[in-house]
Design a protein around this motif. Structure first.
Motif, PDB file in Angstrom:
ATOM      1  N   GLY A  99     -21.395  27.818 -69.470  1.00  0.00           N
ATOM      2  CA  GLY A  99     -22.115  27.102 -68.427  1.00  0.00           C
ATOM      3  C   GLY A  99     -22.744  27.964 -67.361  1.00  0.00           C
ATOM      4  N   CYS A 100     -23.077  29.229 -67.682  1.00  0.00           N
ATOM      5  CA  CYS A 100     -23.741  30.113 -66.724  1.00  0.00           C
ATOM      6  C   CYS A 100     -25.250  30.063 -66.965  1.00  0.00           C
ATOM      7  N   ALA A 101     -25.987  29.491 -66.047  1.00  0.00           N
ATOM      8  CA  ALA A 101     -27.443  29.453 -66.169  1.00  0.00           C
ATOM      9  C   ALA A 101     -28.006  30.851 -65.930  1.00  0.00           C
ATOM     10  N   TYR A 102     -29.001  31.219 -66.717  1.00  0.00           N
ATOM     11  CA  TYR A 102     -29.613  32.545 -66.611  1.00  0.00           C
ATOM     12  C   TYR A 102     -31.124  32.390 -66.612  1.00  0.00           C
ATOM     13  N   VAL A 103     -31.777  32.979 -65.603  1.00  0.00           N
ATOM     14  CA  VAL A 103     -33.241  32.996 -65.529  1.00  0.00           C
ATOM     15  C   VAL A 103     -33.658  34.420 -65.201  1.00  0.00           C
ATOM     16  N   ARG A 104     -34.584  34.948 -65.995  1.00  0.00           N
ATOM     17  CA  ARG A 104     -35.088  36.301 -65.754  1.00  0.00           C
ATOM     18  C   ARG A 104     -36.509  36.223 -65.219  1.00  0.00           C
ATOM     19  N   ALA A 105     -36.747  36.900 -64.100  1.00  0.00           N
ATOM     20  CA  ALA A 105     -38.078  36.944 -63.495  1.00  0.00           C
ATOM     21  C   ALA A 105     -38.882  38.083 -64.100  1.00  0.00           C
ATOM     22  N   GLY A 106     -40.159  37.823 -64.375  1.00  0.00           N
ATOM     23  CA  GLY A 106     -41.052  38.880 -64.816  1.00  0.00           C
ATOM     24  C   GLY A 106     -41.808  39.470 -63.645  1.00  0.00           C
ATOM     25  N   GLN A 107     -42.272  38.582 -62.753  1.00  0.00           N
ATOM     26  CA  GLN A 107     -43.014  38.995 -61.570  1.00  0.00           C
ATOM     27  C   GLN A 107     -42.955  37.865 -60.537  1.00  0.00           C
ATOM     28  N   ILE A 108     -42.729  38.240 -59.276  1.00  0.00           N
ATOM     29  CA  ILE A 108     -42.678  37.233 -58.226  1.00  0.00           C
ATOM     30  C   ILE A 108     -44.109  36.952 -57.761  1.00  0.00           C
ATOM     31  N   SER A 109     -44.650  35.863 -58.241  1.00  0.00           N
ATOM     32  CA  SER A 109     -46.003  35.436 -57.904  1.00  0.00           C
ATOM     33  C   SER A 109     -45.908  34.078 -57.207  1.00  0.00           C
ATOM     34  N   LEU A 110     -47.063  33.526 -56.826  1.00  0.00           N
ATOM     35  CA  LEU A 110     -47.064  32.202 -56.206  1.00  0.00           C
ATOM     36  C   LEU A 110     -46.618  31.127 -57.192  1.00  0.00           C
ATOM     37  N   PHE A 112     -44.135  31.539 -59.310  1.00  0.00           N
ATOM     38  CA  PHE A 112     -42.745  31.734 -59.703  1.00  0.00           C
ATOM     39  C   PHE A 112     -41.856  30.585 -59.230  1.00  0.00           C
ATOM     40  N   ALA A 113     -41.950  30.196 -57.963  1.00  0.00           N
ATOM     41  CA  ALA A 113     -41.070  29.156 -57.421  1.00  0.00           C
ATOM     42  C   ALA A 113     -41.229  27.815 -58.134  1.00  0.00           C
ATOM     43  N   PRO A 114     -42.461  27.314 -58.380  1.00  0.00           N
ATOM     44  CA  PRO A 114     -42.585  26.043 -59.104  1.00  0.00           C
ATOM     45  C   PRO A 114     -41.987  26.108 -60.505  1.00  0.00           C
ATOM     46  N   GLN A 115     -42.177  27.225 -61.196  1.00  0.00           N
ATOM     47  CA  GLN A 115     -41.611  27.345 -62.540  1.00  0.00           C
ATOM     48  C   GLN A 115     -40.088  27.407 -62.494  1.00  0.00           C
ATOM     49  N   LEU A 116     -39.540  28.124 -61.502  1.00  0.00           N
ATOM     50  CA  LEU A 116     -38.090  28.186 -61.364  1.00  0.00           C
ATOM     51  C   LEU A 116     -37.516  26.823 -61.025  1.00  0.00           C
ATOM     52  N   GLY A 146     -44.528  33.909 -52.286  1.00  0.00           N
ATOM     53  CA  GLY A 146     -43.875  33.417 -53.495  1.00  0.00           C
ATOM     54  C   GLY A 146     -42.377  33.647 -53.460  1.00  0.00           C
ATOM     55  N   ALA A 147     -41.954  34.795 -52.915  1.00  0.00           N
ATOM     56  CA  ALA A 147     -40.522  35.078 -52.778  1.00  0.00           C
ATOM     57  C   ALA A 147     -39.871  34.092 -51.816  1.00  0.00           C
ATOM     58  N   ALA A 148     -40.563  33.801 -50.714  1.00  0.00           N
ATOM     59  CA  ALA A 148     -40.025  32.855 -49.736  1.00  0.00           C
ATOM     60  C   ALA A 148     -39.918  31.450 -50.327  1.00  0.00           C
ATOM     61  N   ASN A 149     -40.922  31.032 -51.095  1.00  0.00           N
ATOM     62  CA  ASN A 149     -40.884  29.713 -51.729  1.00  0.00           C
ATOM     63  C   ASN A 149     -39.721  29.603 -52.702  1.00  0.00           C
ATOM     64  N   ALA A 150     -39.441  30.692 -53.411  1.00  0.00           N
ATOM     65  CA  ALA A 150     -38.313  30.685 -54.346  1.00  0.00           C
ATOM     66  C   ALA A 150     -36.992  30.608 -53.589  1.00  0.00           C
ATOM     67  N   ALA A 151     -36.866  31.372 -52.509  1.00  0.00           N
ATOM     68  CA  ALA A 151     -35.631  31.346 -51.720  1.00  0.00           C
ATOM     69  C   ALA A 151     -35.402  29.963 -51.122  1.00  0.00           C
ATOM     70  N   ASP A 152     -36.490  29.247 -50.812  1.00  0.00           N
ATOM     71  CA  ASP A 152     -36.373  27.917 -50.206  1.00  0.00           C
ATOM     72  C   ASP A 152     -35.712  26.918 -51.147  1.00  0.00           C
ATOM     73  N   LEU A 153     -35.777  27.161 -52.458  1.00  0.00           N
ATOM     74  CA  LEU A 153     -35.149  26.259 -53.420  1.00  0.00           C
ATOM     75  C   LEU A 153     -33.640  26.207 -53.241  1.00  0.00           C
ATOM     76  N   PHE A 154     -33.069  27.218 -52.604  1.00  0.00           N
ATOM     77  CA  PHE A 154     -31.620  27.328 -52.470  1.00  0.00           C
ATOM     78  C   PHE A 154     -31.145  27.016 -51.048  1.00  0.00           C
ATOM     79  N   ALA A 155     -32.051  26.627 -50.171  1.00  0.00           N
ATOM     80  CA  ALA A 155     -31.721  26.400 -48.763  1.00  0.00           C
ATOM     81  C   ALA A 155     -31.631  24.904 -48.482  1.00  0.00           C
TER      82      ALA A 155
END
Length: 358
Positions: A99-110, A112-116, A146-155
């Motif tokens: 049950g460990c979810a794994y996601v690998r990033a290729g590049q942090i773009s705008l 990235f957050a919607p796809q994650l 894009g990095a900030a948008n991704a971090a916002d998913l966890f806040a």
């Protein structure tokens, strides 16, 4: 045309001097050691006593050391640098047992957050996992938004996320933020916006960072004109995380350091279950570096509960089956030491969370 022996010797001496200046400059920045004498004094002493070294070579070596210190580069006239790669935003996803979810990033773009966000909303990720491993090894990017948008998913609460000079971002209060444990994997090739994302998650979501020190290239760059028409691009200021502190120019130091040769680590990204001879002696946590053909039984939460009630040791994947045969199936061993350490950590947190309170 082959180089002559004299040319080879000169190139070797120049390389050694450049390496010396670079290592000294980086060492001073990282370790805070006593400063060297003024460069002018060093230059005169070297030119007076060293054989085959010219003033131009010393100036070039010193310039290379300075550029390395500020993560700078010289741009040719008319050159428009492309800091982005052709890597996709998401390079891979899967669920590791148990049950460990794994996601690998290729590049942090705008993008990235919607796809994650879409991946984390998938039923298999949203309901069948108890933690996330976000792999930022070899990931880069310059889209700090894009990095900030991704971090916002966890806040879950509103607050500062990132400040990159030309912009800043804050999280929004929400009820659907990812609240389960997060482990971030990094290495020396984790660059720019990927570094910023790792730092933001550690500050804002208390994510644990595992791997090797990052590249230290998360910065605000400025172009300065040179007399010959070229431009000098330098890291003028650091990117700040939610605590108001800039990411260090020497790189983000992981909470748990696991060093793996770069070539072996690239091979593990392609196949985390592969046997890599160059890395067989690297500690990989409790995910032993054993044969991937070995049949291991999947340990369920019911096994742990039964063992606790009976006062027995917790079942091990190599022990006899305590559950019906329908729960037994081959499980490949993760050989990637960094990923294995992340899985171990999430599994340990899961056991602690499910343990009865006194």
């Amino acid at each position: 045309t082959p180089f002559s022996a004299n040319q080879c010797n000169r190139m070797l001496r120049l390389t050694l001097f450049m390496g010396f200046f670079v290592s000294v400059a980086m060492g001073l920045a990282a370790a805070g050691t006593a400063p060297l004498p003024p460069f002018r004094e060093l230059r005169e002493l070297i030119l007076t006593n060293a054989v085959g070294i010219t003033g131009e070579q010393l100036d070039q070596a010193a310039g290379a050391a300075i550029l390395a210190l500020v993560h700078g580069r010289v741009l040719e006239s008319g050159e428009i640098p492309n800091e982005e790669s052709n890597a996709p935003a998401i390079a891979g996803k899967r669920i590791h047992d148990p049950g460990c979810a794994y996601v690998r990033a290729g590049q942090i773009s705008l993008g990235f957050a919607p796809q994650l966000a879409a991946i984390l909303a998938e039923p298999s990720f949203a309901t069948n996992t108890f933690g996330l491993i976000l792999d930022l090894r070899f990931a880069g990017g310059t889209e700090y938004a894009g990095a900030a948008n991704a971090a916002d998913l966890f806040a879950a609460e509103a607050g500062p996320l990132l400040d990159w000079g030309t912009g800043r971002a804050e999280s929004t209060a929400k009820t659907n933020a990812w609240s389960r444990p997060v482990v971030v994997l990094v290495n020396r090739e984790t660059r720019g916006a990927a570094e910023a994302l790792a730092g933001a998650l550690r500050v804002q979501h208390s994510a644990l960072v595992i791997g090797n020190r990052t590249s230290g290239t998360a910065a605000i760059h400025r172009d300065l004109p040179l007399p010959d028409g070229r431009r000098l691009r330098i890291a003028a200021a650091g990117v700040k995380t939610g605590d108001g502190l800039p990411l260090p120019s020497t790189g983000l130091v992981p909470d748990i350091q696991v060093t793996v040769p770069a070539d072996a680590e690239r091979a593990y990204l392609a196949d985390p279950f592969a046997s890599i001879p160059a890395a067989t002696n690297i500690a990989g946590g409790t995910n032993r570096l054993a044969s991937t053909t070995k049949t291991q039984r999947r340990i369920t939460e019911a096994d742990l509960v039964r063992a606790r009630k009976a006062g027995e040791p917790e079942p091990d994947s190599d022990g006899p089956s305590a559950t019906p045969a329908t729960t037994s199936q081959p499980v490949a061993t993760v050989r990637d030491p960094v990923l294995a350490r992340g899985i171990d950590l999430l599994k340990g947190l899961r056991v602690l969370q499910s343990a009865p309170k006194p």
